[in-house]
Design an enzyme around this catalytic site. Sequence first.
Site, PDB file in Angstrom:
ATOM      1  N   ASP A  11      32.942  39.636  37.753  1.00  0.00           N
ATOM      2  CA  ASP A  11      33.312  39.130  36.428  1.00  0.00           C
ATOM      3  C   ASP A  11      33.983  37.769  36.574  1.00  0.00           C
ATOM      4  O   ASP A  11      34.970  37.630  37.296  1.00  0.00           O
ATOM      5  CB  ASP A  11      34.282  40.142  35.788  1.00  0.00           C
ATOM      6  CG  ASP A  11      34.497  39.883  34.304  1.00  0.00           C
ATOM      7  OD1 ASP A  11      33.923  38.915  33.764  1.00  0.00           O
ATOM      8  OD2 ASP A  11      35.255  40.647  33.693  1.00  0.00           O
ATOM      9  N   ASP A 106      28.831  36.503  31.708  1.00  0.00           N
ATOM     10  CA  ASP A 106      29.778  36.236  32.794  1.00  0.00           C
ATOM     11  C   ASP A 106      30.113  37.465  33.618  1.00  0.00           C
ATOM     12  O   ASP A 106      31.094  37.465  34.337  1.00  0.00           O
ATOM     13  CB  ASP A 106      31.061  35.637  32.231  1.00  0.00           C
ATOM     14  CG  ASP A 106      31.887  36.675  31.478  1.00  0.00           C
ATOM     15  OD1 ASP A 106      31.290  37.573  30.856  1.00  0.00           O
ATOM     16  OD2 ASP A 106      33.120  36.594  31.533  1.00  0.00           O
ATOM     17  N   GLU A 107      29.331  38.526  33.493  1.00  0.00           N
ATOM     18  CA  GLU A 107      29.603  39.672  34.354  1.00  0.00           C
ATOM     19  C   GLU A 107      28.334  40.451  34.657  1.00  0.00           C
ATOM     20  O   GLU A 107      27.345  40.367  33.936  1.00  0.00           O
ATOM     21  CB  GLU A 107      30.682  40.590  33.770  1.00  0.00           C
ATOM     22  CG  GLU A 107      30.386  41.136  32.406  1.00  0.00           C
ATOM     23  CD  GLU A 107      31.542  42.010  31.891  1.00  0.00           C
ATOM     24  OE1 GLU A 107      31.742  43.117  32.446  1.00  0.00           O
ATOM     25  OE2 GLU A 107      32.224  41.590  30.953  1.00  0.00           O
TER      26      GLU A 107
HETATM   27 MG   LIG Z   1      34.875  37.456  32.306  1.00  0.00          MG
END
Ligand SMILES: [Mg+2]
Length: 427
Positions: A11, A106-107
């Site tokens: 993340d 974003d992960e």
């Molecule tokens: Mg994040």
Amino acid sequence: MSDRATVLHVDLDAFYVSMELLRHPELRGAPVVVAGGLGNRGVVNTASYEARKFGVRSAMAVSQARRLCPQAVFLASDYAYYSKASKQFHAILRDFTPLVEPAGSDEAYLDVRGTEHLFGAPEAVAATIKQRVREEIGISASIGVSVNKLVSKVASDAGKPDGLVVVAEGTEAAFFAPRPIRELPMVGRKTAEILGGLGIHTIGDIARTPESALVAKFGRHGADLRTRAFGIYDAPVVSSRGDAKSISRDITFDEDEPDGDRLRAVLRSQAERISHELVKSGKAARTVSLRLRFPPFETLSRSVTPQVTTDLADEIYSHGCALFEKAWDENERRPVRLIGIGVHNIVERARQLRLGETLEADRLQDTVESLRDRFGDLTVRRANELRSPYRHHGPDYIPPFTAPKFDAELPGSAAAEIGHGDGEDWE
Ligand SMILES: [Mg+2]
């Protein structure tokens, strides 16, 4: 390190803010808030850790964030800029295994079993990924390593920022036990309040509570809650390479949202982002769906499959909004915990002009899309979005945003969807 702890949750830390700090290094150490639209109807996408100290959170109205932290620097989201970094990020992950399950821009979850001979133990893979993200994108990532997605998700959150937390096989329940209940992804604010009323404050307290007591409070979700409190979670990492079967955007509000106008504005921006994605990939969708959640866990989905496919934001919005109005009425217009719109049955775009549809409209949408790709989402607006007194900062626009915590639904529940968790979370 046990050999079954091969699931990584990776993340990026405060993704949008980190990207802004790369090009505005002078803002490092200051409270920074990145928001989609800086007017009163804007929504916070990401707050820097400094701003979070003042209580600023993702999904919060910009007006509230300004009250909590008036000294913060507010920046308008630049999705085109973040999207490039996001592609780079996912490409780095795929260098280590094809078993990558994106959970937003974003992960992602990875299962690195069977790759030891190439890259070493999972912990070593995690360290290498962190280093590559740092060197190639310039920002930090946090990683959790364990036997399943749930524990790895909690572990990566626990290590933020720039953390690497390994939970060895067999120690999941012990790792969870002292942690506050809010760190469990299915526990939102309301659920935490109810649990608090029962004297349950840590995940270990949940594990010690008889299942029957939890079922009495939460129905069948009570049993899930207890199982997960032991760190037990079965859904495997599912690679979602290849064409997406659906695209969706949803948002979980930190405070249940009672305002219909705000809910419609959120749907509008979600429809715009989905349309953007469809147009970019030359696709169109047959089915439009809506998800609504009322606290604490009651989730409903509705969908409609019109006669013709669409890639137009206006159409996706109007179908989604019609589903919303009906479903909301049926539920006494109660405050909403989560709202999301999605498209399914995605096909190659072979759109023919429809009765009453002009070629100009079509060209206009293409032009809008290409301007957005070149100059970012703030470039082109509908005139009716330009009402804000803050228009010199960008219009009064609510951006797409997805669940800070996946509430009731655990990792991988929307495995095949692009953009599940598209927005930022508040690590
Ligand atoms: Mg994040």
